[in-house]
Motif scaffolding. Structure first.
Motif, short mmCIF file in Angstrom:
data_model
loop_
_atom_site.label_atom_id
_atom_site.label_comp_id
_atom_site.label_asym_id
_atom_site.label_seq_id
_atom_site.Cartn_x
_atom_site.Cartn_y
_atom_site.Cartn_z
N THR A 38 144.11 83.53 36.41
CA THR A 38 144.65 82.72 35.33
C THR A 38 143.89 81.40 35.16
O THR A 38 143.30 80.87 36.10
N PHE A 39 143.96 80.90 33.94
CA PHE A 39 143.58 79.53 33.63
C PHE A 39 144.85 78.67 33.73
O PHE A 39 145.96 79.19 33.61
N PRO A 40 144.71 77.36 34.01
CA PRO A 40 143.46 76.60 34.01
C PRO A 40 142.67 76.66 35.32
O PRO A 40 141.54 76.20 35.36
N GLY A 41 143.26 77.21 36.39
CA GLY A 41 142.59 77.17 37.69
C GLY A 41 141.22 77.81 37.70
O GLY A 41 140.31 77.34 38.38
N TRP A 42 141.05 78.88 36.90
CA TRP A 42 139.79 79.61 36.94
C TRP A 42 138.70 79.00 36.07
O TRP A 42 137.57 79.48 36.05
N HIS A 43 139.01 77.92 35.36
CA HIS A 43 137.94 77.25 34.61
C HIS A 43 136.88 76.71 35.57
O HIS A 43 135.68 76.94 35.40
N ALA A 44 137.32 75.99 36.59
CA ALA A 44 136.39 75.42 37.56
C ALA A 44 135.75 76.51 38.42
O ALA A 44 134.53 76.52 38.64
N GLU A 116 137.82 88.41 33.77
CA GLU A 116 138.27 87.69 32.57
C GLU A 116 139.67 87.12 32.78
O GLU A 116 140.67 87.77 32.49
N PRO A 117 139.77 85.89 33.30
CA PRO A 117 141.09 85.27 33.45
C PRO A 117 141.74 85.01 32.09
O PRO A 117 141.06 84.97 31.05
N VAL A 118 143.04 84.83 32.09
CA VAL A 118 143.79 84.50 30.87
C VAL A 118 144.80 83.42 31.21
O VAL A 118 145.17 83.23 32.37
N TYR A 119 145.24 82.71 30.18
CA TYR A 119 146.41 81.85 30.35
C TYR A 119 147.64 82.74 30.44
O TYR A 119 147.70 83.83 29.86
#
Length: 395
Positions: A38-44, A116-119
């Motif tokens: 999931t985002f937002p954690g996977w943005h970084a 592909e993470p998602v919110y």
């Protein structure tokens, strides 16, 4: 239906098909478990993944890709080791995480073709489009807004029109990277209120230990769980119950038996209903905090060692084949070669003396020069059997 470690790591059309399969195959009251990044954690973390994929894109051998990815990450950390900025700290943190994970995790998370993470709100919308609705997280404690404090909980409830919004805002607050979501049919009317009466139907277990030194009557006592969660209570009934669960672990006990034993220990003469309600409410809070486990079925394992011990057939198979041994709590149990030799023979036909001879014979082939193998075998078998009992491997 269980789909663990699949959804984020397959193309969009396969993700769509996973949810469709869930809707078509769930029974009327069925539950689907789907885990995903999931985002937002996977943005970084995604930025780190893109660097590693770029560096290893020319390679095809998985082992070589893993090796090169680790080297690059180490190089990046070394180049930023003096930095105190957010980027330098991110690199050091990621290396620390990956240094503790197996190569299979690195390959699956950071070098997989698809990730592909998602919110959360996007996943919930996709599920709804397939006739499914959000039920809960697999770990109900992750849904407790109270963990952020009373003021934050009030704000969350004020700005959130429903549970889905609360869940998404909590992801923002904790920078969440991974979810284990439960789905059910959209036609089911859900009630998310946690009620203490439900606890009375459960079997209870807790991997807790009382703080050394204990506590006098009337004083608060502290219990520490395996994940670092802590309970401090002065309630005599809860102290007695948690003390018993600590001694019984990993064996679960029915609520009624736990209540009766705790009351007997205290000489409690209060009305049954009042004591039951009090203990159920406190255990529910402990469950939400991650200290207590609930289950509906009787335990499938035993924590004592029989004269002719029997291990679960699956554990024996894994011990014989050299794979990871999984216990009856669905946990992986680390195990060396001598322990595997014993475990694979726990079919109910070998007593302690027979197991001693089996291990002594095996030691003779492993270390022929050893002169104390009989003594070593005797000592090791006894320790191993009690270890198996504490690890939920015996039936």
């Amino acid at each position: 239906i269980l789909a663990h470690g699949v959804y984020s790591w397959v193309p969009a059309d396969v993700q769509d098909k996973i949810l469709e399969i869930c809707r078509k195959n769930l029974s009327a009251n069925g539950v689907a478990y789907v885990s995903y990044n999931t985002f937002p954690g996977w943005h970084a973390r995604g930025a780190i993944r893109e660097m590693l994929c770029y560096h290893t894109d020319r390679l095809t051998d998985p082992s070589e890709r893993i090796s090169e990815a680790r080297k690059l990450l180490h190089f990046l950390v070394q180049s930023a080791r003096q930095g105190v900025d957010g980027y330098s700290m991110l690199l050091r943190q990621e290396l620390a995480v990956l240094a503790q994970t197996p190569d299979s995790y690195l390959l699956h998370e950071h070098l997989e073709e698809c990730n592909e993470p998602v919110y959360f709100h996007q996943f919930a919308e996709r599920a709804a489009a397939k006739g499914l609705q959000y039920l809960a997280e697999a770990h109900v404690g992750a849904m407790m807004a109270a963990r952020f404090g009373a003021e934050a909980e009030q704000t969350l409830r004020r700005i959130s029109p429903d549970l889905l919004h609360i869940e998404q805002y909590m992801d923002f607050m904790r920078n969440r990277m991974f979810r284990q979501t439960l789905l059910c049919h959209e036609t089911i009317a859900l009630d998310h209120v946690l009620r203490r009466d439900a606890v009375k139907r459960f079997y209870i277990a807790a991997a807790v230990k009382p703080k050394p030194g204990g506590a006098e009557a009337g004083e608060s006592e502290q219990f520490v769980g395996g994940a670092g969660a802590t309970l401090v209570t002065h309630d005599p009934l809860l102290k007695a119950a948690m003390g018993m669960l600590s001694k019984l672990w990993p064996l679960p006990v029915s609520f009624d038996d736990l209540l009766a034993a705790a009351r007997t220990q205290l000489g409690d003469q209060s009305p049954d209903d009042a004591a039951a309600d009090s203990l159920a409410a406190r255990l529910l809070h402990c469950h939400a905090s991650g200290l207590v486990e609930f289950s509906l079925g009787e335990p499938a394992f035993r924590t004592d060692v029989a004269e002719f011990p029997v291990a679960s057939p699956y554990a024996r198979l894994r011990a014989r084949d050299g794979g990871n041994v999984v216990n009856l709590r669905l946990e992986t149990v680390p195990m060396g070669k001598p322990s595997r030799q014993i475990l694979e023979h726990l079919d109910g036909t070998h007593d302690l003396s027979s197991l001693n001879r089996l291990l002594a014979d095996w030691l003779a082939t492993e270390s022929p020069a050893s002169s104390d193998r009989e003594e070593r075998a005797h000592r090791f078998v006894s320790l191993a059997l009690h270890g198996f009992a504490r690890s939920a491997l015996l039936v």
